[in-house]
Design a protein around this motif. Structure first.
Motif, mmCIF file in Angstrom:
data_model
loop_
_atom_site.group_PDB
_atom_site.id
_atom_site.type_symbol
_atom_site.label_atom_id
_atom_site.label_comp_id
_atom_site.label_asym_id
_atom_site.label_seq_id
_atom_site.Cartn_x
_atom_site.Cartn_y
_atom_site.Cartn_z
ATOM 1 N N SER A 141 0.823 -1.221 0.000
ATOM 2 C CA SER A 141 0.000 0.000 0.000
ATOM 3 C C SER A 141 0.854 1.268 0.000
ATOM 4 O O SER A 141 0.447 2.294 -0.539
ATOM 5 N N LYS A 149 1.625 2.138 -3.541
ATOM 6 C CA LYS A 149 0.424 2.676 -4.179
ATOM 7 C C LYS A 149 0.194 4.134 -3.772
ATOM 8 O O LYS A 149 -0.137 4.977 -4.609
ATOM 9 N N GLU A 150 0.357 4.397 -2.485
ATOM 10 C CA GLU A 150 0.169 5.771 -2.005
ATOM 11 C C GLU A 150 1.122 6.731 -2.707
ATOM 12 O O GLU A 150 0.720 7.811 -3.159
ATOM 13 N N LEU A 163 -10.200 1.328 -7.590
ATOM 14 C CA LEU A 163 -9.847 0.183 -6.750
ATOM 15 C C LEU A 163 -9.185 0.627 -5.448
ATOM 16 O O LEU A 163 -9.445 0.062 -4.381
ATOM 17 N N CYS A 164 -8.336 1.653 -5.538
ATOM 18 C CA CYS A 164 -7.667 2.145 -4.331
ATOM 19 C C CYS A 164 -8.656 2.752 -3.348
ATOM 20 O O CYS A 164 -8.451 2.693 -2.125
ATOM 21 N N GLN A 201 -11.382 1.579 -2.665
ATOM 22 C CA GLN A 201 -12.037 0.471 -1.977
ATOM 23 C C GLN A 201 -11.087 -0.327 -1.092
ATOM 24 O O GLN A 201 -11.497 -1.295 -0.450
ATOM 25 N N GLU A 202 -9.818 0.065 -1.057
ATOM 26 C CA GLU A 202 -8.848 -0.613 -0.203
ATOM 27 C C GLU A 202 -9.153 -0.341 1.271
ATOM 28 O O GLU A 202 -9.735 0.691 1.617
ATOM 29 N N GLU A 237 -7.067 0.403 3.696
ATOM 30 C CA GLU A 237 -6.218 1.423 4.323
ATOM 31 C C GLU A 237 -6.831 2.813 4.138
ATOM 32 O O GLU A 237 -7.044 3.268 3.015
ATOM 33 N N LEU A 247 -4.699 5.385 2.158
ATOM 34 C CA LEU A 247 -4.750 5.164 0.711
ATOM 35 C C LEU A 247 -6.035 5.732 0.125
ATOM 36 O O LEU A 247 -6.033 6.345 -0.952
ATOM 37 N N LYS A 248 -7.134 5.564 0.833
ATOM 38 C CA LYS A 248 -8.407 6.134 0.392
ATOM 39 C C LYS A 248 -8.327 7.662 0.319
ATOM 40 O O LYS A 248 -8.829 8.286 -0.628
#
Length: 460
Positions: A139, A142-143, A174-175, A177-178, A180, A183-184
């Motif tokens: 994650s 991704k962030e 998709l992120c 809905q993660e 974390e 990340l949202k």
């Protein structure tokens, strides 16, 4: 003995390279050190270390480059000239998650300084590397990748469109809905950065299915996530009626109204701004907000919020009142004029005062009954005082003049107009005299009015 000494020498050499890269990364945290580091050609030295056999050296060198670029536009420009970015992105799909995170941070720092640098990243394939990192399991990577997208897309419509064309929206959806929360938050912020530019990009966000996910994010406990989600929805709703309706279809209006009572000022402001962007488009959307109890919530924000918080709430009340005389009556029934009068006395920010004046004009413009309440609240004199104040900005003067024009043209209470005869300048006085002319005063009164308003020169 000889081979041990050789191995020891190589080990010491690697430790020295790692120490150098780590030291540069630590020194770059303080912006005052950057100029000296640039004079010592630090970017060239660190770029060379990106090809080092040691993974630790590579990671620390990438981190140092990002931190230096974060504090200096000149460093970011130098990095583009000496092809640092190409060295950072080389074989990134095969690198560790730590290296990928450091590279995404560096791209974000390059992009933040100017549209030109961000465009250079896009034209040199940075978006492909970002998409690779968005598919990473970790994650943190991704962030960092989403941050890079946000800093690129916020500059211009063309750069945001380049990000959308590269295929980032499905990944952002998709992120969102993660599990974390962090990340949202970053994903919601980036969606807002893309949506703010135009209706086409906002429609692409709708088509990617982001709106419903953003609406669900509002109910998470994190105040920051609430703010970012509502800001992103506001950026979508502001462009067209169809987009505003798409936002409303997510059933976000009741949640936004509820969050206008949130203890966090940022959440209150974001909720009020979302309602403002919805109601400005059409009567039916404004009616939906009124039926959901939106007026009382907006007035509560105006009465208890700070200047930057109450601004969108005042604007929303103005949009509601402007839609029809019925909605203006609803604002009056909720004691909207009293609240605006109270804030008019305590507020000092020009842009907020200008919005309050505009909103008062939207309430009073419909009929004599609407103007009567404004007159009884002694608002005419306050608006005139603001208009005559030499410290008032030009925008504030225009808004107060417009509000006086709309409300005075509807006012039929002569006792409230009479004090303006002695103080109003000619451009305002003409509206007062026009109202007097409608009640046909006797000739003696007309002579007295004209004598006060337009005294003859002493030489005459």
């Amino acid at each position: 003995m000889g081979s041990r000494a050789i191995l020891q020498a190589f080990e010491n050499y690697e430790k020295s390279r790692v120490l150098f890269a780590q030291t540069m990364a630590d020194m770059a945290l303080r912006s005052v050190n950057v100029d000296c580091m640039l004079r010592c050609n630090v970017m060239e030295l660190l770029t060379a270390l990106l090809n080092d056999p040691s993974l630790r050296v590579q990671q620390n060198a990438a981190l140092a480059i990002g931190r230096i670029a974060n504090n200096s536009h000149e460093a970011a420009r130098i990095a583009m000239i000496i092809d640092t970015m190409q060295a950072l992105l080389r074989n990134i799909e095969k690198r560790s998650k730590y290296y990928k995170k450091a590279v995404m941070f560096a791209l974000r720092c390059f992009a933040k300084h100017s549209p030109e640098l961000a465009n250079t990243l896009v034209t040199n394939g940075a978006l492909d590397a970002i998409l690779i990192c968005l598919e990473e399991f970790d994650s943190g990577v991704k962030e960092a990748a989403i941050w890079a997208i946000g800093y690129i897309s916020r500059h211009s419509t063309a750069l945001a469109q380049a990000c959308v064309s590269a295929g980032v929206l499905p990944m952002l959806q998709l992120c969102l809905q993660e599990p974390e929360v962090c990340l949202k938050q970053i994903a919601a912020s980036t969606v807002g950065d893309i949506a703010k530019h135009d209706a086409t990009l906002s429609q692409a966000i709708c088509d990617a299915g982001c709106l419903l996910v953003l609406a669900k994010c509002i109910n998470y406990p994190s105040p920051r996530l609430k703010r970012q989600a509502m800001c992103a929805l506001s950026q979508v709703a502001k462009h067209t009626l169809n987009l505003a309706e798409a936002v409303v279809e997510t059933d976000v209006v009741p949640d936004a109204i509820l969050h206008m009572g949130h203890p966090d000022g940022g959440v209150m402001k974001s909720a009020a701004n979302l309602i403002c962007e919805i109601v400005k488009h059409h009567y039916n959307l404004a009616q939906l907000v009124i039926n959901s109890g939106g007026i009382a919530a907006l007035l509560n924000v105006i009465q208890h919020g700070e200047s930057d918080v109450i601004f969108p709430a005042v604007l929303a009340i103005g949009y509601l009142a402007a839609q029809s005389d019925f909605m203006a009556i609803a604002v009056r029934a909720a004691k909207g004029v009293e609240v605006l009068n109270y804030v008019l006395d305590k507020e000092t920010c020009d842009h907020v005062l200008a919005t309050i004046a505009w909103t008062i004009g939207q309430i009073g413009k419909h009929s004599p009954d609407h103007a009567e309440e404004i007159a009884r609240a002694k608002i005419f004199g306050k608006l005139l005082k603001i208009y005559l104040d030499p410290k008032s900005s030009e925008n504030l003067k225009q808004k107060t003049k417009g509000a006086l024009k709309l409300t005075l043209s509807m006012c039929t209470i002569m006792s409230e107009l009479e004090p303006l005869l002695d103080t109003a300048p000619p451009e305002i006085l003409k509206y007062v005299l026009a109202q007097y002319s409608q009640v046909s005063p006797p000739a003696s009164l007309w002579r007295e009015i004209l004598k006060k308003s337009f005294p003859r020169p002493e030489s005459a």
